[in-house]
Write a protein that holds these residues in place. Structure first.
Motif, PDB file in Angstrom:
ATOM      1  N   ARG A 109       1.827   1.187  -4.128  1.00  0.00           N
ATOM      2  CA  ARG A 109       1.812   1.003  -2.769  1.00  0.00           C
ATOM      3  C   ARG A 109       3.382   0.815  -2.347  1.00  0.00           C
ATOM      4  N   VAL A 110       3.576   1.821  -1.594  1.00  0.00           N
ATOM      5  CA  VAL A 110       4.832   1.954  -0.869  1.00  0.00           C
ATOM      6  C   VAL A 110       5.063   1.679   0.786  1.00  0.00           C
ATOM      7  N   TRP A 111       5.703   0.583   1.179  1.00  0.00           N
ATOM      8  CA  TRP A 111       5.779   0.209   2.492  1.00  0.00           C
ATOM      9  C   TRP A 111       7.116   0.800   3.058  1.00  0.00           C
ATOM     10  N   GLY A 147       5.167   6.419   8.465  1.00  0.00           N
ATOM     11  CA  GLY A 147       5.960   5.776   9.537  1.00  0.00           C
ATOM     12  C   GLY A 147       6.403   4.356   9.160  1.00  0.00           C
ATOM     13  N   LYS A 148       7.315   3.970   9.847  1.00  0.00           N
ATOM     14  CA  LYS A 148       8.018   2.640   9.781  1.00  0.00           C
ATOM     15  C   LYS A 148       6.776   1.530   9.977  1.00  0.00           C
ATOM     16  N   GLY A 149       6.893   0.602   9.152  1.00  0.00           N
ATOM     17  CA  GLY A 149       5.742  -0.408   9.273  1.00  0.00           C
ATOM     18  C   GLY A 149       4.381  -0.169   8.431  1.00  0.00           C
ATOM     19  N   TYR A 150       4.346   0.779   8.099  1.00  0.00           N
ATOM     20  CA  TYR A 150       3.158   1.408   7.358  1.00  0.00           C
ATOM     21  C   TYR A 150       3.388   1.554   5.976  1.00  0.00           C
ATOM     22  N   TYR A 151       2.250   1.784   5.122  1.00  0.00           N
ATOM     23  CA  TYR A 151       2.337   2.047   3.736  1.00  0.00           C
ATOM     24  C   TYR A 151       1.537   3.331   3.344  1.00  0.00           C
ATOM     25  N   VAL A 152       1.824   3.996   2.080  1.00  0.00           N
ATOM     26  CA  VAL A 152       1.178   4.812   1.650  1.00  0.00           C
ATOM     27  C   VAL A 152       0.982   4.455   0.252  1.00  0.00           C
ATOM     28  N   ASN A 153      -0.619   4.198  -0.227  1.00  0.00           N
ATOM     29  CA  ASN A 153      -0.973   4.337  -1.559  1.00  0.00           C
ATOM     30  C   ASN A 153      -0.768   5.556  -2.311  1.00  0.00           C
ATOM     31  N   ILE A 154       0.057   5.635  -3.122  1.00  0.00           N
ATOM     32  CA  ILE A 154       0.156   6.906  -4.119  1.00  0.00           C
ATOM     33  C   ILE A 154      -0.508   6.675  -5.344  1.00  0.00           C
ATOM     34  N   TRP A 187      -2.131   4.968   4.524  1.00  0.00           N
ATOM     35  CA  TRP A 187      -2.956   5.993   4.164  1.00  0.00           C
ATOM     36  C   TRP A 187      -2.476   6.030   2.616  1.00  0.00           C
ATOM     37  N   SER A 188      -3.315   6.990   2.027  1.00  0.00           N
ATOM     38  CA  SER A 188      -3.202   7.357   0.485  1.00  0.00           C
ATOM     39  C   SER A 188      -3.121   8.734   0.112  1.00  0.00           C
TER      40      SER A 188
END
Length: 86
Positions: A81-83, A33-40, A5-6
């Motif tokens: 991007r942060v995983w 969640g574990k294994g996912y990323y957020v675009n900040i 998500w972003s």
């Protein structure tokens, strides 16, 4: 959040409040969640996120995250991007 998500932190209330950008970035990583990323997406007014954000996230999350600078948006903001590994 159990999906990629972003979060956009480049709107009016964030442009002058670096503390708010940092706080909400930390919360975004916590909610990823574990294994996912957020675009900040951070505001252009503070410059490159390496100058103020990546160090804070590294200190707070250590080896549980990985980060990659993606690009500067056409609107001037920056995408980090942060995983979440664990």
């Amino acid at each position: 959040m159990d999906k990629n998500w972003s979060i956009s932190l480049e709107h009016e209330e964030y442009r002058m409040e670096i503390g708010l950008v940092i706080k909400e970035s930390i919360e975004a990583v916590e909610h990823t969640g574990k294994g996912y990323y957020v675009n900040i997406v951070t505001p252009a007014s503070f410059g490159h996120p390496d100058d103020y954000l990546t160090g804070v996230l590294s200190e707070g999350f250590g080896s549980t995250i990985e980060m990659k600078f993606i690009d500067q948006c056409g609107c001037g903001g920056y995408v980090l991007r942060v995983w979440k590994n664990n």
